[in-house]
Design an enzyme around this catalytic site. Structure first.
Site, PDB file in Angstrom:
ATOM      1  N   THR A   1       0.814  -1.225   0.000  1.00  0.00           N
ATOM      2  CA  THR A   1       0.000   0.000   0.000  1.00  0.00           C
ATOM      3  C   THR A   1       0.839   1.263   0.000  1.00  0.00           C
ATOM      4  O   THR A   1       0.485   2.257  -0.634  1.00  0.00           O
ATOM      5  CB  THR A   1      -0.911  -0.021   1.246  1.00  0.00           C
ATOM      6  OG1 THR A   1      -1.861  -1.080   1.081  1.00  0.00           O
ATOM      7  CG2 THR A   1      -1.653   1.285   1.411  1.00  0.00           C
TER       8      THR A   1
ATOM      9  N   SER B   1       0.830  -7.432  -1.471  1.00  0.00           N
ATOM     10  CA  SER B   1       1.353  -8.588  -0.722  1.00  0.00           C
ATOM     11  C   SER B   1       0.399  -9.778  -0.758  1.00  0.00           C
ATOM     12  O   SER B   1       0.802 -10.900  -0.489  1.00  0.00           O
ATOM     13  CB  SER B   1       1.709  -8.195   0.711  1.00  0.00           C
ATOM     14  OG  SER B   1       0.584  -8.141   1.537  1.00  0.00           O
TER      15      SER B   1
ATOM     16  N   THR C   1       0.860  -4.967   3.945  1.00  0.00           N
ATOM     17  CA  THR C   1       0.611  -5.368   5.327  1.00  0.00           C
ATOM     18  C   THR C   1      -0.064  -6.738   5.432  1.00  0.00           C
ATOM     19  O   THR C   1       0.103  -7.424   6.451  1.00  0.00           O
ATOM     20  CB  THR C   1      -0.264  -4.332   6.053  1.00  0.00           C
ATOM     21  OG1 THR C   1      -1.510  -4.188   5.345  1.00  0.00           O
ATOM     22  CG2 THR C   1       0.446  -2.992   6.116  1.00  0.00           C
ATOM     23  N   ASP C   2      -0.790  -7.117   4.381  1.00  0.00           N
ATOM     24  CA  ASP C   2      -1.626  -8.324   4.526  1.00  0.00           C
ATOM     25  C   ASP C   2      -0.828  -9.595   4.777  1.00  0.00           C
ATOM     26  O   ASP C   2      -1.272 -10.476   5.517  1.00  0.00           O
ATOM     27  CB  ASP C   2      -2.517  -8.491   3.288  1.00  0.00           C
ATOM     28  CG  ASP C   2      -3.721  -7.569   3.330  1.00  0.00           C
ATOM     29  OD1 ASP C   2      -4.294  -7.400   4.428  1.00  0.00           O
ATOM     30  OD2 ASP C   2      -4.078  -7.004   2.287  1.00  0.00           O
TER      31      ASP C   2
END
Lengths: 169, 169, 169, 169
Positions: C17, C59, C88-89
């Site tokens: 992101t 990700s 982040t995922d």
């Protein structure tokens, strides 16, 4: 039928809050260069325009000589649509110098209460107002601030609330 | 003498890029609520206005029924100055639905290429254009994008370059 | 006495992101190039650093092959301080691939919940955390998100609230 | 194994550029209130923290009395992790007052070269550095600026270039 004009717009830059930037060394707000071209590019403005820097001054420091120079640049401009960026404190004074003299051209004075370099500046909105006013209005000298359009002979800045209004609302 | 009007402006919100926000959970751009009131307040807009949310849609998802609803809201508005925020992709289509039907009112359709929530959005500038256009222009339906003013019957979005222009420039 | 190190920091860019930008043509968030160098310059970062783009991926689209490539780049880096920007995922998943293998180096995985191009991004803050963590912490693999520092073997993203926490808080 | 601590962080606010805001009426940068809570919320900081406003001063106006008050607040704090927001000009001076006296606590002084209210502020990045430093470093007094970490007895601001460095780099 409608009076929307396509002609090129001349920006006369005179300084004012809109162009103030933070100088990290001194901690002061200063003029380094105008950001007008950048702002209009980011705003995706495709109205044809040219930028002319007349001066970079806080409008409280402007003299009658300065205002006469601005008037001279208005009169000399080949364009019939002119946007003047200007400090807000004496914007109405300059409008009164231009009003009786500049004929046959639509002129909008505009500035900002918060510099463009701040997150929450009113600069972009105000420039949209000015760019549109000179394309839509008949010849005359106007002030476009606070989302309103004022004629040169009926405008003042109310410094207590930091807003423009008519001489008598 | 000049045609600058003071009457209240009605904002009809229909969605579009201007009101898209980042949803951190999904990583998508979504509509949650309109930011129009916030934007105009930050821009220090003191033109009198009222905000009416008609829908919050991507303009690619708009149906003729949606456009007829927007037209109905224009006709029902007591104000003679209306700004419609709208997605850019079918803004010209909606303009063509409104143009022949909405008379006696100055209507400006406006949107943004970059959502207001981004650092370098064109939203503020564009809204300044629309707010000014409906105060300065005679009754009619207009599109105010890219710092230009188009009449409803002579405007298109050039999707390749992401800019509005006349049908034949 | 204290363990503040001066050595050069290597940034391994993998996407996520933090580097997503708005594409005005499509209306989607896309990767075009990393903004890491720009962000660090604006943040006036004077810790010595070098930027290496490994990939630019969401990700959720990362494969084990991708994670092994990131691990390979960590092992190959001449620097003993590494910041990995990452979606982040699956950041915690990559951390678990790196943790047992990368020794003798301080590695911080970091990302953003809101892209840097938004007004209210967490990117700058998060990068400050990562840059500091790799200068202050002993060798190991860490995740620096939400102003906290997690070790690779005790971190997860709680997707419901969009925050990182320990496996058992 | 690693020394990452979970304890609450106390923010002692003393003013400085980071908290300066533009006053549209006067055109000056002024202190009105601290933005620290807002900044940390937007940055999605979930490290536990409490904010205490000690003063809101330009650090050039700070007296020894002010520095002794800051020291007193450090000593009085129940937390063992303290971030002090401070003007950059005399940050190193305050660090030297705190260094010999404050023991058993990790203290980071931090500020900004550009106020948080500007688009391109370094405030978020710098706060990320400070928040992380006090969680990772052993007790001591530090300055976290320019993405680097300095100990209180080896730091100075180079005013010519507007950057922090060691006494002898």
């Amino acid at each position: 039928m409608t009076k929307v004009a396509d002609g090129r717009i001349r920006f006369l830059i005179t300084g004012g809050t809109i162009d103030k930037e933070y100088d990290a060394q001194s901690g002061n707000l200063v003029f380094s260069r105008t950001r007008l071209g950048d702002i209009l590019t980011l705003a995706r403005c495709r109205a044809e325009f040219v930028v002319e820097v007349v001066m970079l001054k806080d409008s409280l420091d402007m003299t009658m000589e300065d205002r006469l120079l601005i008037r001279e640049r208005c009169l000399a401009a080949p364009e019939s649509r002119i946007v003047i960026t200007h400090g807000t404190d004496t914007m109405a004074d300059t409008a009164r110098v231009l009003g009786p003299a500049v004929t046959g051209k639509a002129v909008a004075l505009v500035g900002a209460m918060i510099p463009y370099s701040f997150v929450h500046s009113d600069a972009g909105f105000n420039l949209g107002c000015a760019v549109t006013a000179v394309q839509c209005l008949p010849p005359g000298v106007y002030v476009t601030m606070n989302g309103r359009i004022f004629t040169w002979d009926n405008v003042r800045k109310n410094r207590e609330i930091g807003e423009f209004g008519k001489l008598k609302e």
